[in-house]
Scaffold this motif. Structure first.
Motif, short mmCIF file in Angstrom:
data_model
loop_
_atom_site.label_atom_id
_atom_site.label_comp_id
_atom_site.label_asym_id
_atom_site.label_seq_id
_atom_site.Cartn_x
_atom_site.Cartn_y
_atom_site.Cartn_z
N PHE A 1 -4.30 -16.37 -41.00
CA PHE A 1 -3.40 -16.42 -42.14
C PHE A 1 -3.88 -15.49 -43.25
O PHE A 1 -3.07 -14.84 -43.92
N PRO B 1 4.62 -18.56 -47.19
CA PRO B 1 3.30 -17.92 -47.12
C PRO B 1 2.56 -17.92 -48.46
O PRO B 1 1.35 -18.14 -48.50
N SER C 1 7.41 -10.64 -57.31
CA SER C 1 7.38 -9.44 -56.46
C SER C 1 8.46 -9.45 -55.37
O SER C 1 8.22 -9.09 -54.24
N ARG D 1 -10.95 -38.74 -33.00
CA ARG D 1 -12.14 -38.68 -32.15
C ARG D 1 -11.83 -39.08 -30.71
O ARG D 1 -12.62 -38.85 -29.82
N PHE E 1 -3.21 -25.62 -48.73
CA PHE E 1 -4.48 -25.78 -48.02
C PHE E 1 -5.51 -26.45 -48.92
O PHE E 1 -6.14 -27.44 -48.53
N TYR F 1 -7.32 -19.97 -40.36
CA TYR F 1 -7.67 -19.52 -41.71
C TYR F 1 -7.75 -18.00 -41.75
O TYR F 1 -7.19 -17.35 -42.63
N MET G 1 -1.32 -13.00 -44.85
CA MET G 1 -0.80 -13.19 -46.19
C MET G 1 -0.97 -11.95 -47.07
O MET G 1 -0.06 -11.57 -47.80
N TRP H 1 1.59 -9.45 -46.09
CA TRP H 1 2.92 -9.93 -46.46
C TRP H 1 3.13 -9.76 -47.96
O TRP H 1 4.18 -9.32 -48.42
N TYR H 2 2.11 -10.11 -48.74
CA TYR H 2 2.23 -10.03 -50.19
C TYR H 2 2.30 -8.60 -50.67
O TYR H 2 3.11 -8.23 -51.51
N LYS I 1 9.83 -11.65 -53.70
CA LYS I 1 9.79 -12.60 -52.58
C LYS I 1 10.84 -13.69 -52.82
O LYS I 1 11.26 -13.91 -53.96
N LEU J 1 -7.77 -33.66 -33.76
CA LEU J 1 -8.13 -34.26 -35.04
C LEU J 1 -8.85 -35.60 -34.86
O LEU J 1 -9.89 -35.84 -35.46
N ASN K 1 3.16 -5.97 -48.97
CA ASN K 1 4.42 -5.41 -48.50
C ASN K 1 4.44 -3.89 -48.53
O ASN K 1 5.39 -3.27 -49.00
#
Lengths: 180, 400
Positions: free
Chosen positions: B268, A96, A88, B316, A103, B265, B272, B275-276, A90, B314, B278
């Motif tokens: 993003f 991204p 697409s 302890r 993750f 999380y 995302m 962004w994808y 990119k 992160l 668009n």
């Protein structure tokens, strides 16, 4: 048949307070190859046994870091280098789009670090242990508390150790031998 | 079981409350005066006043909401570790009446803040379709409802908990547990729509279904940081020295860590998909934040709001050093403020960051009042729910 070798001593206790105090004494006496066996986790036992912080968190961190790096490398190599594949419009190397896999692999490898690290640190799986030859020891999973001291301990002495263990307030002491 | 002697412990804030409340009030009055001077005499202008006001209102509203969420969720899961830290959360969440009063300037400034109120909005095809929801009357009605829900829930949990200090009646705990799941649902819906109304509708063309969750994540994170600060302060003043132990600080630290990750999380996830996809109508919101001097702010949010606290929390070690945790908590509260600033301001200032002293003076004005009211209420009852049936579990709590 050769004479069975000695594994060590096993002391039985009837309640939490006694075994906690006993563990402190064993710790202060300087024994290193010994353990406690209880039907449930006892708060404060780590301190009473003088246990150091586990290095497990570092294994988990290492696993996570490795997962993160591997995932990025994997996607870069597959998508941008070895077989450039335009998705697409990119960029070939578009962070991204790579984050979800990164993750997930970070989590997966952290979990591997925790799971296999825990097994390795505990030397598991262990299919045989001398303590299971003891009839009495079966109650460690229901209503009795135990301390075992291994004969391999540098401070172990057949007479002296026994005399010391007798002062701890346990209800029984027995020697455990390796099964042939 | 470890026996904890709390008979000698100071569990009262009543001696310090008047002092703290008065000092905070001074700060607030100073903030209000400075803001008025900046607005009317130094050329700040009403428009800028209301914009800065909205950012700071949204910030302190988020901390209050986070505290309310904490109280509710403890009852939902019947948590025992948190009993000793719950009272402070109950007090902070009781600030909703104050927030309701502080909302009046937002209503007064609506015309400066929301361009869906522009009479020409009907000519805009997209806006015209949304005016059934985005109009003055319905907006105000919704906020009456939100504050009704929030203040009602906060009052319910606070009064029952304080009542239990005297009677020790277990039924009060059961009652709170019984209503907590319903409270969570009410809370989730009201917070989601409130964040749409307050912050998302600044750009009424743009929409994000996850926006409420994003605001929620920041809110809860901020309120945990606030708890850490408050308990550090109480310890310094010799309060709750036996009740609130390193173990409780450790848990607050763990929750801060968890919500740092959760915030990232969600943030993003929102980014995302746009962004994808668009699609210009969706990416415009991020375009504003990737233009001019907003770009470094956006990068700072990514690293400063996620990477730095993630690595910082992160291990302890920082969670079990209350001075270090206090430092991280202050930092998190600051970054959370920048986050709210970053959500709102680029919609009015497309071309770049335009910092104004009003952003700070209004922070003092609202924050001073917020702390003043909370401190006064904190002095009225014991600092821990002293007859909660799970108190002894909470006192003996240990992270193994």
């Amino acid at each position: 048949m050769s004479k069975p070798s000695l594994f060590g001593y096993l002391v039985e206790f009837e309640d939490v307070t006694t075994i906690l105090n006993a563990a402190r004494e064993v710790r202060d006496e300087g024994y290193t190859k010994w353990d406690t066996h209880t039907p449930f986790p006892i708060h404060g036992m780590d301190g009473a046994m003088g246990m150091k912080m586990s290095i497990l968190p570092w294994l988990v961190f290492g696993g996570g870091f490795m997962g993160c790096t591997l995932a990025m490398l994997l996607q870069w190599w597959m998508n941008a280098y070895d077989y450039p594949y335009l998705v697409s419009g990119k960029p070939l190397w578009s962070i991204p789009a790579f984050i979800p896999v990164t993750f997930e692999l970070t989590i997966l490898f952290s979990a591997f670090g925790a799971f296999f690290g825990m097994l390795a640190l505990n030397q598991l799986p262990e299919l045989y242990h001398a303590l299971f030859t003891s009839e009495r020891f079966r109650r460690a999973t229901s209503d009795r508390f135990f301390i075992s001291i291994e004969a391999k301990d540098p401070r172990f002495d057949l007479e002296k150790t026994r005399a010391f263990l007798e002062t701890l307030g346990g209800t029984a002491i027995e020697t455990v031998e390796e099964d042939e | 079981m470890r026996i904890i002697d709390t008979s000698q412990e100071n569990r009262s804030f009543s001696d310090l409350a008047p002092n703290v409340a008065r000092n905070a009030l001074f700060v607030s009055v100073f903030g209000i005066l400075a803001s008025l001077i900046l607005t009317f005499m130094l050329g700040g202008g009403l428009e800028r006043f209301f914009q800065s006001y909205l950012v700071n209102f949204g910030y302190f509203l988020s901390l209050t909401l986070g505290a309310l969420f904490f109280v509710i969720i403890q009852h939902v899961v019947r948590a025992s570790w948190s009993v000793v830290v719950r009272r402070v959360a109950e007090v902070l969440s009781s600030n909703f009446l104050l927030m309701a009063i502080l909302f009046l300037p937002v209503i007064a400034g609506m015309d400066h803040l929301f361009h869906w109120l522009d009479p020409h909005a009907v000519d805009d095809e997209i806006l015209a379709g949304k005016l059934g929801y985005l109009n003055r009357t319905f907006f105000i009605l919704r906020w009456v409802l939100y504050f009704g829900i929030w203040a009602g829930l906060a009052r319910f949990f606070y009064t029952n908990s304080v009542k239990q200090d005297e009677t020790g009646d277990i039924k009060l705990t059961l009652r709170m547990e019984k209503f907590s799941p319903l409270s969570v649902i009410l809370f989730a819906f009201s917070l989601t729509f409130a964040s749409f109304d307050l912050l998302m509708s600044i750009n009424p063309h743009w929409y994000s279904t996850i926006f409420g969750v994003y605001y929620f994540a920041g809110s809860v994170l901020g309120s945990f940081a606030m708890f850490a600060l408050i308990f550090h302060y109480l310890h310094k003043k010799g309060r709750l020295l036996q009740s609130v132990t390193l173990e409780h600080f450790h848990d607050i630290g763990k929750l801060m860590f968890a919500f740092t990750v959760f915030w990232a999380y969600i943030g993003f996830s929102q980014y995302m998909l746009y962004w994808y996809g668009n699609i210009p109508e969706e990416t415009v919101w991020f375009l504003h934040r990737q233009t001019g001097s907003w770009t470094p702010v956006t990068w700072f949010i990514l690293f400063g709001h996620f990477v730095v606290p993630f690595l910082g929390l992160l291990s302890r070690i920082p969670k079990r050093r209350s001075a270090l945790l206090r430092f991280i908590a202050l930092y998190v509260l600051a970054v959370h403020w920048i986050d709210i600033y970053w959500i709102a301001m680029p919609e009015w200032f497309n071309n770049g960051v335009s910092f104004h002293l009003l952003d700070l003076t209004l922070f003092l004005a609202i924050g001073g009042l917020w702390i003043s009211v909370a401190a006064r209420r904190l002095g009225r009852a014991s600092l821990v729910p002293s007859k909660d049936p799970r108190l002894s579990d909470s006192l003996a709590f240990e992270n193994s």
